[in-house]
Design a protein around this motif. Sequence first.
Motif, PDB file in Angstrom:
ATOM      1  N   ALA B 119       0.863  -1.194   0.000  1.00 23.26           N
ATOM      2  CA  ALA B 119       0.000   0.000   0.000  1.00 23.26           C
ATOM      3  C   ALA B 119       0.892   1.233   0.000  1.00 23.26           C
ATOM      4  CB  ALA B 119      -0.893   0.009   1.247  1.00 23.26           C
ATOM      5  N   PRO B 120       0.445   2.291  -0.641  1.00 25.83           N
ATOM      6  CA  PRO B 120       1.194   3.545  -0.554  1.00 25.83           C
ATOM      7  C   PRO B 120       1.146   4.090   0.872  1.00 25.83           C
ATOM      8  CG  PRO B 120      -0.901   3.880  -1.691  1.00 25.83           C
ATOM      9  CD  PRO B 120      -0.786   2.405  -1.440  1.00 25.83           C
ATOM     10  N   VAL B 121       2.162   4.847   1.238  1.00 25.61           N
ATOM     11  CA  VAL B 121       2.230   5.435   2.578  1.00 25.61           C
ATOM     12  C   VAL B 121       2.403   6.946   2.434  1.00 25.61           C
ATOM     13  CG1 VAL B 121       3.628   5.643   4.685  1.00 25.61           C
ATOM     14  CG2 VAL B 121       3.148   3.377   3.712  1.00 25.61           C
ATOM     15  N   HIS B 122       1.413   7.676   2.929  1.00 23.60           N
ATOM     16  CA  HIS B 122       1.508   9.140   2.904  1.00 23.60           C
ATOM     17  C   HIS B 122       1.567   9.710   4.315  1.00 23.60           C
ATOM     18  CE1 HIS B 122       0.682   8.928  -1.345  1.00 23.60           C
ATOM     19  NE2 HIS B 122      -0.417   8.226  -1.096  1.00 23.60           N
ATOM     20  N   ALA B 123       1.212   8.843   5.288  1.00 27.25           N
ATOM     21  CA  ALA B 123       1.162   9.314   6.682  1.00 27.25           C
ATOM     22  C   ALA B 123       1.418   8.123   7.589  1.00 27.25           C
ATOM     23  CB  ALA B 123      -0.221   9.915   6.979  1.00 27.25           C
ATOM     24  N   GLU B 124       1.756   8.417   8.832  1.00 28.71           N
ATOM     25  CA  GLU B 124       2.020   7.381   9.811  1.00 28.71           C
ATOM     26  C   GLU B 124       0.848   6.403   9.902  1.00 28.71           C
ATOM     27  OE1 GLU B 124       3.689   9.373  13.316  1.00 28.71           O
ATOM     28  OE2 GLU B 124       2.920   7.654  14.463  1.00 28.71           O
ATOM     29  N   ASP B 125      -0.354   6.945   9.833  1.00 27.99           N
ATOM     30  CA  ASP B 125      -1.567   6.114   9.930  1.00 27.99           C
ATOM     31  C   ASP B 125      -1.624   5.029   8.866  1.00 27.99           C
ATOM     32  OD1 ASP B 125      -2.428   7.499  12.061  1.00 27.99           O
ATOM     33  OD2 ASP B 125      -4.089   8.535  11.033  1.00 27.99           O
ATOM     34  N   ASP B 126      -1.080   5.346   7.689  1.00 29.43           N
ATOM     35  CA  ASP B 126      -1.119   4.343   6.612  1.00 29.43           C
ATOM     36  C   ASP B 126      -0.355   3.084   7.010  1.00 29.43           C
ATOM     37  OD1 ASP B 126      -2.575   6.099   5.004  1.00 29.43           O
ATOM     38  OD2 ASP B 126      -0.766   6.935   4.072  1.00 29.43           O
ATOM     39  N   VAL B 127       0.725   3.268   7.766  1.00 34.73           N
ATOM     40  CA  VAL B 127       1.526   2.117   8.188  1.00 34.73           C
ATOM     41  C   VAL B 127       0.770   1.297   9.230  1.00 34.73           C
ATOM     42  CG1 VAL B 127       3.709   1.364   9.228  1.00 34.73           C
ATOM     43  CG2 VAL B 127       3.669   3.343   7.689  1.00 34.73           C
ATOM     44  N   THR B 128       0.190   1.966  10.218  1.00 41.27           N
ATOM     45  CA  THR B 128      -0.525   1.219  11.257  1.00 41.27           C
ATOM     46  C   THR B 128      -1.760   0.536  10.670  1.00 41.27           C
ATOM     47  OG1 THR B 128      -1.385   3.383  11.964  1.00 41.27           O
ATOM     48  CG2 THR B 128       0.362   2.428  13.292  1.00 41.27           C
ATOM     49  N   ALA B 129      -2.408   1.218   9.721  1.00 42.34           N
ATOM     50  CA  ALA B 129      -3.578   0.599   9.076  1.00 42.34           C
ATOM     51  C   ALA B 129      -3.148  -0.647   8.297  1.00 42.34           C
ATOM     52  CB  ALA B 129      -4.250   1.612   8.135  1.00 42.34           C
ATOM     53  N   PHE B 130      -2.000  -0.555   7.614  1.00 41.64           N
ATOM     54  CA  PHE B 130      -1.490  -1.692   6.849  1.00 41.64           C
ATOM     55  C   PHE B 130      -1.136  -2.839   7.789  1.00 41.64           C
ATOM     56  CE2 PHE B 130       1.777  -4.140   4.623  1.00 41.64           C
ATOM     57  CZ  PHE B 130       1.221  -4.286   3.366  1.00 41.64           C
ATOM     58  N   ALA B 131      -0.530  -2.496   8.932  1.00 33.22           N
ATOM     59  CA  ALA B 131      -0.176  -3.531   9.916  1.00 33.22           C
ATOM     60  C   ALA B 131      -1.429  -4.161  10.503  1.00 33.22           C
ATOM     61  CB  ALA B 131       0.700  -2.933  11.009  1.00 33.22           C
ATOM     62  N   GLY B 132      -2.466  -3.370  10.632  1.00 31.84           N
ATOM     63  CA  GLY B 132      -3.733  -3.908  11.128  1.00 31.84           C
ATOM     64  C   GLY B 132      -4.247  -5.013  10.233  1.00 31.84           C
ATOM     65  N   LYS B 133      -4.083  -4.867   8.957  1.00 25.85           N
ATOM     66  CA  LYS B 133      -4.539  -5.893   8.007  1.00 25.85           C
ATOM     67  C   LYS B 133      -3.557  -7.058   7.871  1.00 25.85           C
ATOM     68  CE  LYS B 133      -6.791  -3.236   4.470  1.00 25.85           C
ATOM     69  NZ  LYS B 133      -6.806  -2.933   3.055  1.00 25.85           N
ATOM     70  N   GLY B 135      -0.389  -7.377   9.685  1.00 25.96           N
ATOM     71  CA  GLY B 135       0.449  -7.703  10.844  1.00 25.96           C
ATOM     72  C   GLY B 135       1.822  -7.051  10.769  1.00 25.96           C
ATOM     73  N   TRP B 136       2.476  -7.021  11.931  1.00 22.18           N
ATOM     74  CA  TRP B 136       3.870  -6.568  11.980  1.00 22.18           C
ATOM     75  C   TRP B 136       4.774  -7.744  11.748  1.00 22.18           C
ATOM     76  CZ3 TRP B 136       4.311  -1.433  12.105  1.00 22.18           C
ATOM     77  CH2 TRP B 136       3.271  -0.669  12.669  1.00 22.18           C
ATOM     78  N   PRO B 137       6.027  -7.567  11.309  1.00 20.76           N
ATOM     79  CA  PRO B 137       6.591  -6.291  10.881  1.00 20.76           C
ATOM     80  C   PRO B 137       6.054  -5.850   9.515  1.00 20.76           C
ATOM     81  CG  PRO B 137       8.150  -8.038  10.492  1.00 20.76           C
ATOM     82  CD  PRO B 137       6.977  -8.669  11.171  1.00 20.76           C
ATOM     83  N   VAL B 138       6.191  -4.572   9.276  1.00 25.82           N
ATOM     84  CA  VAL B 138       5.885  -4.016   7.959  1.00 25.82           C
ATOM     85  C   VAL B 138       7.217  -3.626   7.307  1.00 25.82           C
ATOM     86  CG1 VAL B 138       4.864  -2.020   6.788  1.00 25.82           C
ATOM     87  CG2 VAL B 138       3.595  -3.189   8.615  1.00 25.82           C
ATOM     88  N   VAL B 139       7.333  -3.934   6.034  1.00 23.13           N
ATOM     89  CA  VAL B 139       8.528  -3.499   5.305  1.00 23.13           C
ATOM     90  C   VAL B 139       8.212  -2.157   4.659  1.00 23.13           C
ATOM     91  CG1 VAL B 139      10.188  -4.037   3.500  1.00 23.13           C
ATOM     92  CG2 VAL B 139       9.204  -5.874   4.899  1.00 23.13           C
ATOM     93  N   ALA B 171      11.143  14.794   4.794  1.00 18.83           N
ATOM     94  CA  ALA B 171      12.134  14.893   3.718  1.00 18.83           C
ATOM     95  C   ALA B 171      11.501  14.676   2.336  1.00 18.83           C
ATOM     96  CB  ALA B 171      13.241  13.860   3.942  1.00 18.83           C
ATOM     97  N   GLY B 172      10.212  14.326   2.338  1.00 19.70           N
ATOM     98  CA  GLY B 172       9.521  14.131   1.059  1.00 19.70           C
ATOM     99  C   GLY B 172       9.811  12.788   0.414  1.00 19.70           C
ATOM    100  N   THR B 173      10.344  11.830   1.180  1.00 24.60           N
ATOM    101  CA  THR B 173      10.624  10.500   0.629  1.00 24.60           C
ATOM    102  C   THR B 173       9.302   9.808   0.267  1.00 24.60           C
ATOM    103  OG1 THR B 173      12.455  10.397   2.209  1.00 24.60           O
ATOM    104  CG2 THR B 173      11.868   8.335   1.087  1.00 24.60           C
ATOM    105  N   PRO B 174       9.141   9.422  -1.005  1.00 25.65           N
ATOM    106  CA  PRO B 174       7.922   8.697  -1.371  1.00 25.65           C
ATOM    107  C   PRO B 174       8.003   7.279  -0.820  1.00 25.65           C
ATOM    108  CG  PRO B 174       9.381   8.857  -3.267  1.00 25.65           C
ATOM    109  CD  PRO B 174      10.067   9.583  -2.140  1.00 25.65           C
ATOM    110  N   LEU B 175       6.961   6.855  -0.118  1.00 30.34           N
ATOM    111  CA  LEU B 175       7.041   5.600   0.637  1.00 30.34           C
ATOM    112  C   LEU B 175       5.927   4.630   0.287  1.00 30.34           C
ATOM    113  CD1 LEU B 175       7.784   7.153   4.170  1.00 30.34           C
ATOM    114  CD2 LEU B 175       9.423   5.916   2.716  1.00 30.34           C
ATOM    115  N   MET B 176       6.200   3.373   0.547  1.00 27.76           N
ATOM    116  CA  MET B 176       5.156   2.357   0.460  1.00 27.76           C
ATOM    117  C   MET B 176       5.412   1.314   1.550  1.00 27.76           C
ATOM    118  SD  MET B 176       6.412   0.236  -2.909  1.00 27.76           S
ATOM    119  CE  MET B 176       5.131  -1.007  -2.763  1.00 27.76           C
ATOM    120  N   ALA B 177       4.354   0.595   1.864  1.00 22.43           N
ATOM    121  CA  ALA B 177       4.459  -0.487   2.834  1.00 22.43           C
ATOM    122  C   ALA B 177       4.266  -1.812   2.108  1.00 22.43           C
ATOM    123  CB  ALA B 177       3.378  -0.322   3.908  1.00 22.43           C
ATOM    124  N   GLU B 178       5.010  -2.830   2.580  1.00 26.51           N
ATOM    125  CA  GLU B 178       4.808  -4.178   2.053  1.00 26.51           C
ATOM    126  C   GLU B 178       4.772  -5.165   3.220  1.00 26.51           C
ATOM    127  OE1 GLU B 178       7.044  -3.971  -2.297  1.00 26.51           O
ATOM    128  OE2 GLU B 178       7.769  -5.381  -0.773  1.00 26.51           O
TER     129      GLU B 178
END
Lengths: 386, 386
Positions: B119-133, B135-139, B171-178
């Motif tokens: 999933a794309p990551v634009h905010a901290e919430d995107d990571v926790t939401a992704f982990a919710g679906k 699980g941790w760890p998230v890459v 820093a404007g780093t474009p991010l994604m979670a896997e």
Amino acid sequence: MPVVGMVGGGQLARMTQQAAIALGVRLRVLAGAPDESAALVCADVRLGSHESLADLLAFAEGCDVVTWDHEHVPGEHIRALEEAGVVCRPGSAALLHAQDKLVMRERLSALGAPCPAFAPVHAEDDVTAFAGKHGWPVVLKATRGGYDGKGVWVVDSAAEAAALLPELLAAGTPLMAEERVDFRRELAALVARSPHGQGAAYPVVETVQRDGICVEVIAPAADLDPETAAHAQELALRLAEELGVTGLLAVELFQTAEGVVVNELAMRPHNSGHWTMDGSRTSQFEQHLRAVLDLPLGDTATSAAWTVMGNLLGGEDPDLYPRYEHVMAHDPGAKIHFYGKGVRPGRKIGHVNVTGEDLERMRARAAHAVDYLRDPGSVYPEEREK
Amino acid sequence: MPVVGMVGGGQLARMTQQAAIALGVRLRVLAGAPDESAALVCADVRLGSHESLADLLAFAEGCDVVTWDHEHVPGEHIRALEEAGVVCRPGSAALLHAQDKLVMRERLSALGAPCPAFAPVHAEDDVTAFAGKHGWPVVLKATRGGYDGKGVWVVDSAAEAAALLPELLAAGTPLMAEERVDFRRELAALVARSPHGQGAAYPVVETVQRDGICVEVIAPAADLDPETAAHAQELALRLAEELGVTGLLAVELFQTAEGVVVNELAMRPHNSGHWTMDGSRTSQFEQHLRAVLDLPLGDTATSAAWTVMGNLLGGEDPDLYPRYEHVMAHDPGAKIHFYGKGVRPGRKIGHVNVTGEDLERMRARAAHAVDYLRDPGSVYPEEREK
């Protein structure tokens, strides 16, 4: 990383650059013109003449070792480089035996190496006297400067000698006579020797000549009894040691009913070793660099049962590249090595290596590739008629 | 002969020069500095920035085709080159999938290629939401600009995400979670595709990573069932076709209990293909040139049962050359490839290939060579104590 200077910008220097890139060794070439084969692909190219001592001295400045792409650097210049402290490998004393066929014959005979009968020629009478002892034909050779059949004349009679000699003698060509060897085929034994004295031998190969030019190399030579093969390798290693060769030594041999006879010597990467680029664990170019740098020598094992090299000679049409398409589609395993030289009929402009299990199939594949690259009509006459 | 322009002066361009020399193709490189790896060994070096459109346009002038040593040329510049009529291979549309991991994941998922959840990551919430679906760890990955483990973070908890993300987002780093893939080992499938649409696949290899850097490649991957191997090759060929790749495509894969999952893509010669230089009839560098020139592709057959490549990482002592002596004497068959780069600890500065019949022996040989070249004391602790 050391700097290796190679005098001469031909295809041997060009292919040495491929090996230098892998080793991280810096190759500097002395080329006569910026469009010479090696000058087109090296980063460190110095323009100058291999016949100018000043150019050679300037070139050697900053080289850890200087070596040779050909035998045409005057011996006195190499001695002057050595006296100036330049590390030359091979050195002048060894290289003389690849530069002067008479010196080579005299030394090899003294060492008991099998050679044809020979004699220096200063006058027409020397040839007829030689024929009186050894019979006609007599092989007349320029002792210096010949290559690819140039500088060799097969003289069948006193009349032919009388027709040929005055002009050669008047031109000051240094000459010698040799008996013609009745050989079954030609072989070559390629070895390397390092200043430490380590030696390494490649498998003995068969070289097939046409009009004095090598057109095909079969590695290893087919149906060569192991004893003769081992003897040829030992002979080449012994000559490298006795002559003090550092770098590669190629010993061209005639195979006769009695064994092998030495034909020529070369102290550099050699046409008969181009197969190693795709058929041996260590290419002859890497081996030459390792030897002149006094590094331990590389594994000479083959990577396939057979490797066949076909020499690519120039044809009438200089535009070679469009013919890559057919050759690569027809035979995806054929390895093309093009030298970037201008294409002229009969000139060596590249080679093709093929490797595999079935020798006759390999020979046909190599022949197809080089024939098509030279002249598609030689392979597909119907193409020519279109 | 055609001129191939390669943007970037790194080791991939350097090794492409070796293949270009054989084919007689002229390689021109765009390097940032004259001491870059390829700039040291090419005759036609243009200095400039791959981030400057003006430099790129000037570089492309007179090139028959332009290709890439790395993925860092901005996509809009490649599109501008294409609009100016420059033949770019691979082109911007394909290359985008090797430049942007999120674009790649979206496209591959649409094509039904096996991928981890993302999933794309634009905010901290995107990571926790992704982990919710999932699980941790998230890459967490930078979608652009990462390499050799840089730009990848394994995030174990919401607290870690909270500590890491603000700075990256600021820093404007474009991010994604896997999701983290539970894999047995990593594989790579290397294929080539030409503009004509011809495809060729190398055997699937195993890549062994340490600290995010590939340290060893085993070709072919040991104990890989033929079905999985064929599936991986077919997947890579299909992706090359669907994405319109011209040149090489390396597909890095995770092997899981269920099969293979795509990790990364690269559209150029790749670390996982360096073994081909000594272990295949056609090196990946020759294959890339053939593909971008739309020549028929070369034979991908292996020339030995096993080839093991060890990556040579820099150690503390930058003076590598004196260590050649031991490595070459210890193992005359080890093939050293040094990139001519400055030696820094952990930096990829070369590789060593060994080929043979006994895999464990090959692995030990490759490891000995690269370990010794990096740090003799790591192989012979008693040497360090002297």
